[in-house]
Design a protein around this motif. Structure first.
Motif, mmCIF file in Angstrom:
data_model
loop_
_atom_site.group_PDB
_atom_site.id
_atom_site.type_symbol
_atom_site.label_atom_id
_atom_site.label_comp_id
_atom_site.label_asym_id
_atom_site.label_seq_id
_atom_site.Cartn_x
_atom_site.Cartn_y
_atom_site.Cartn_z
ATOM 1 N N TRP B 47 0.839 -1.193 0.000
ATOM 2 C CA TRP B 47 0.000 0.000 0.000
ATOM 3 C C TRP B 47 0.877 1.246 0.000
ATOM 4 O O TRP B 47 1.783 1.383 0.805
ATOM 5 C CB TRP B 47 -0.914 -0.003 1.235
ATOM 6 N N GLU B 155 -7.862 2.691 -0.956
ATOM 7 C CA GLU B 155 -8.546 2.724 0.337
ATOM 8 C C GLU B 155 -8.058 3.922 1.140
ATOM 9 O O GLU B 155 -6.967 4.434 0.894
ATOM 10 C CB GLU B 155 -8.319 1.406 1.105
ATOM 11 N N TRP B 157 -7.446 5.610 4.949
ATOM 12 C CA TRP B 157 -7.288 5.400 6.394
ATOM 13 C C TRP B 157 -7.053 6.758 7.045
ATOM 14 O O TRP B 157 -6.097 7.442 6.706
ATOM 15 C CB TRP B 157 -6.100 4.462 6.662
ATOM 16 N N GLU B 170 -3.974 -7.694 0.975
ATOM 17 C CA GLU B 170 -4.851 -7.601 2.141
ATOM 18 C C GLU B 170 -5.383 -6.174 2.238
ATOM 19 O O GLU B 170 -4.880 -5.270 1.567
ATOM 20 C CB GLU B 170 -4.064 -7.962 3.413
ATOM 21 N N SER B 171 -6.393 -5.966 3.082
ATOM 22 C CA SER B 171 -6.973 -4.624 3.197
ATOM 23 C C SER B 171 -5.944 -3.663 3.777
ATOM 24 O O SER B 171 -5.006 -4.081 4.467
ATOM 25 C CB SER B 171 -8.209 -4.655 4.095
ATOM 26 N N GLU B 173 -6.339 -1.555 6.139
ATOM 27 C CA GLU B 173 -6.394 -1.579 7.597
ATOM 28 C C GLU B 173 -5.567 -2.726 8.170
ATOM 29 O O GLU B 173 -4.804 -2.536 9.116
ATOM 30 C CB GLU B 173 -7.854 -1.703 8.036
ATOM 31 N N ASP B 174 -5.691 -3.901 7.552
ATOM 32 C CA ASP B 174 -4.888 -5.038 8.007
ATOM 33 C C ASP B 174 -3.405 -4.765 7.772
ATOM 34 O O ASP B 174 -2.558 -5.117 8.584
ATOM 35 C CB ASP B 174 -5.292 -6.324 7.279
ATOM 36 N N TYR B 175 -3.107 -4.138 6.654
ATOM 37 C CA TYR B 175 -1.700 -3.875 6.325
ATOM 38 C C TYR B 175 -1.073 -2.934 7.343
ATOM 39 O O TYR B 175 0.054 -3.125 7.777
ATOM 40 C CB TYR B 175 -1.589 -3.279 4.919
ATOM 41 N N GLY B 177 -1.949 -2.537 10.335
ATOM 42 C CA GLY B 177 -1.793 -3.347 11.543
ATOM 43 C C GLY B 177 -1.918 -2.585 12.851
ATOM 44 O O GLY B 177 -2.743 -1.689 12.999
ATOM 45 N N GLU B 178 -1.066 -2.977 13.805
ATOM 46 C CA GLU B 178 -1.145 -2.440 15.162
ATOM 47 C C GLU B 178 -0.980 -0.924 15.201
ATOM 48 O O GLU B 178 -1.651 -0.229 15.964
ATOM 49 C CB GLU B 178 -0.060 -3.073 16.042
ATOM 50 N N LYS B 181 -4.109 0.862 14.052
ATOM 51 C CA LYS B 181 -5.126 0.871 15.117
ATOM 52 C C LYS B 181 -4.753 1.851 16.218
ATOM 53 O O LYS B 181 -5.594 2.598 16.717
ATOM 54 C CB LYS B 181 -5.258 -0.526 15.730
ATOM 55 N N GLN B 247 6.847 -3.591 14.104
ATOM 56 C CA GLN B 247 5.672 -4.401 13.771
ATOM 57 C C GLN B 247 5.860 -4.674 12.297
ATOM 58 O O GLN B 247 5.272 -4.012 11.459
ATOM 59 C CB GLN B 247 4.370 -3.620 14.007
#
Ligand code: FES
Ligand SMILES: [Fe+2]
Lengths: 108, 423
Positions: B47, B155, B157, B170-171, B173-175, B177-178, B181, B247
């Motif tokens: 991404w 996408e 974010w 992968e999305s 958001e998943d990419y 990761g921590e 979030k 991460q």
């Protein structure tokens, strides 16, 4: 025609430093001698606090033309502050060929 | 003597045991073949941040993005349904570049209801569908449904628009990761006063990330920027971060920052004293919600003297949070093995007064003075790495993010090549 508010008439002779964009201010810095920048610095630095207080009487998005010029002059003071206070030369030392262009900026 | 606590393993580097402590091979920054592999294995699969959502204020707002590293130009557009989409900027009729102004290679932006090709006036709606063909009857069984714009994953974010050339990725958001979030909820949307810088750099893209991902160089390279006493003190003390974290493939460094505001006013330059601002930004925090408390991933050590966090989102985006409440993004866009375009965006809360405006001006001007110093060493490094007289370099514990970055690049390329060999 004076560019600056009457309260800052003493700075009128520096009005060629009333430049709206960073590109113009940076170019003028590179074109100037240290003596010229020192002179600008010595004259404007003691008025910086006054200029802030004066400018703050107006809404930032609707400044009268002369106040706008005053801000541009103070932005030039900021631009020469590094050469005068630390570098002792117009260019960033050890910056050789490095160049950065500011292509989006908020212009007062 | 350590000033800040290190992990139990004794060092940050050993704490993350897959990294090793051996010298690091920098062939990945000079080898043209490795560079070509990176383009496929990294830039076409991860991404990539291409712009803030504020650049798309209305339905029909768009901007174009030239991405030589993945050999394309993209159109990013907000549709009537408010969805942000990305398309390859190529007309399906005969391949003209669809959106550009006077110069085909320059990026552009604006607002429109549809895209009309300059060549034969084929039109596409904001979802990329081909809506009109000039003299359609002259074509042979042309099914317009088959000739929409080629779309690209896109996408958003927290207002940062990303694209990914890999349809199976992968999305976002998943990419993220921590970190994604843990940063969520920071008031990015309030920071709409933007300064954007661009520079052409004569080095591999990773070398500039290296330069910004360690502050071990700061007391040395930027020595002259502090007043004399402060510079001497900094040289003696050196640099130690408050905290490091990995991460994978992302990483972060958290640093102290005594300059905003400084404890001792004689330690900063005269203009900083008057404008109450400097490298760490304006000393007075903007009056907005969301800075107190900060989202949990910021200042992970919970340190009082905290000054700045830098998150490295692999491969080419850095996101910096400054304690006084503003952010920077850096991006590094490769154009050759030994060249890249560097972009920096400074985001402030719009100033309300002349005083606040000048404080931000000083922060922006200061940023450029530092960045030029950082940039200038890179060409020298690149040139000497290319001599291959020395190939392995010992990195210290304060350079752990560099060790990690080069390992990530090498691992991604290897994984990609292994998969290709197996198929
Ligand atoms: S190439 Fe676009 S309409 Fe012909
Ligand atoms: Fe630096």
């Amino acid at each position: 025609m004076p560019k600056l508010p009457a309260e800052f008439a003493d700075l009128e002779k520096f009005s060629d430093w009333c430049l709206p964009t960073e590109a113009e201010r940076y170019a003028k810095r590179l074109d100037s001698t240290m003596a010229q920048m020192q002179e600008l610095y010595d004259a404007t630095m003691p008025r910086l606090e006054d200029a802030c207080a004066f400018g703050d009487k107006f809404p930032l998005d609707d400044l009268p033309e002369d106040v706008r010029s005053l801000i541009h002059l103070m932005q030039s003071l900021v631009m020469v502050s590094f050469p005068v206070e630390v570098w002792k030369q117009p260019r960033v030392p050890d910056s050789g060929a490095a160049w950065a262009e500011l292509y989006v900026e908020p212009v007062v | 003597m350590a000033h800040f606590k290190k992990p139990e393993a004794g060092s940050w580097t050993e704490h993350f045991s897959t990294l090793g402590t051996e010298p690091v091979d920098y062939t990945d920054s000079i080898d043209p073949e490795f560079y070509e592999a990176e383009r496929e294995a990294i830039f076409k699969k991860t991404w990539l941040h291409v712009g803030r959502i504020e650049r798309l204020p209305k339905k029909g707002s768009y901007f174009t993005r030239e991405l030589p590293v993945v050999n394309t130009s993209l159109i990013i557009v907000k549709g009537k349904d408010e969805v942000v989409r990305a398309f390859h900027n190529v007309c399906r009729h005969r391949g003209n570049k669809l959106v550009w102004d006077d110069f085909p290679n320059e990026e552009t932006s604006g607002t429109c209801r549809q895209f009309t090709c300059k060549y034969h006036a084929w039109r596409y709606d904001l979802t990329g569908d081909l809506s009109y063909v000039q003299q359609e009857g002259e074509f042979f069984d042309l099914d317009k449904n088959q000739y929409g714009l080629k779309s690209v994953r896109c996408e958003v974010w927290e207002g940062f628009v990303f694209i990914n050339l890999d349809p199976d990725a992968e999305s976002l958001e998943d990419y993220l990761g921590e970190y994604g979030k843990g940063i969520k909820g920071y008031p990015f949307h309030e920071m709409t006063e933007v300064y954007s810088y661009r520079a052409e750099i004569g080095s591999n893209w990773k070398l500039f990330i290296d330069a910004f991902a360690e502050f071990y160089h700061a007391p040395v390279l930027h020595q002259k920027q502090a007043v004399k006493d402060e510079a001497d003190k900094l040289m003696k003390v050196g640099f130690e971060a408050l905290h490091y974290d990995l991460q994978s493939p992302h990483s972060m460094i958290s640093s102290w920052g005594g300059m905003a505001p400084p404890k001792d006013l004689s330690m900063v330059k005269p203009i900083e004293r008057i404008l109450r601002s400097g490298l760490f930004g304006p000393w007075d925090r903007p009056d907005i919600e969301g800075l107190e408390p900060l989202p949990p991933a910021i200042n992970p050590a919970g340190a009082v003297p905290w000054g700045v966090d830098e998150f490295e989102f692999f491969p080419n985006m850095s996101l910096l949070f400054w304690a006084p409440g503003w952010v920077i993004t850096y991006q590094y866009w490769p154009t050759a093995v030994n060249k890249h375009i560097f972009e920096a965006n400074l985001y402030f809360v719009p100033p309300k007064t002349v005083r606040e405006r000048l404080a931000q001006e000083l922060a922006a001007v200061t940023f450029k003075e530092y960045a030029l110093q950082d940039a200038n060493t890179l060409e020298a490094t690149q040139k000497m790495l290319e001599t291959r007289t020395v190939t392995d370099f010992p990195l210290c514990d304060q350079e752990i993010l560099l060790r990690h970055l080069h390992k990530m690049a090498v691992d991604h390329v290897k994984e990609y090549q292994d998969a290709k060999a197996a198929s």
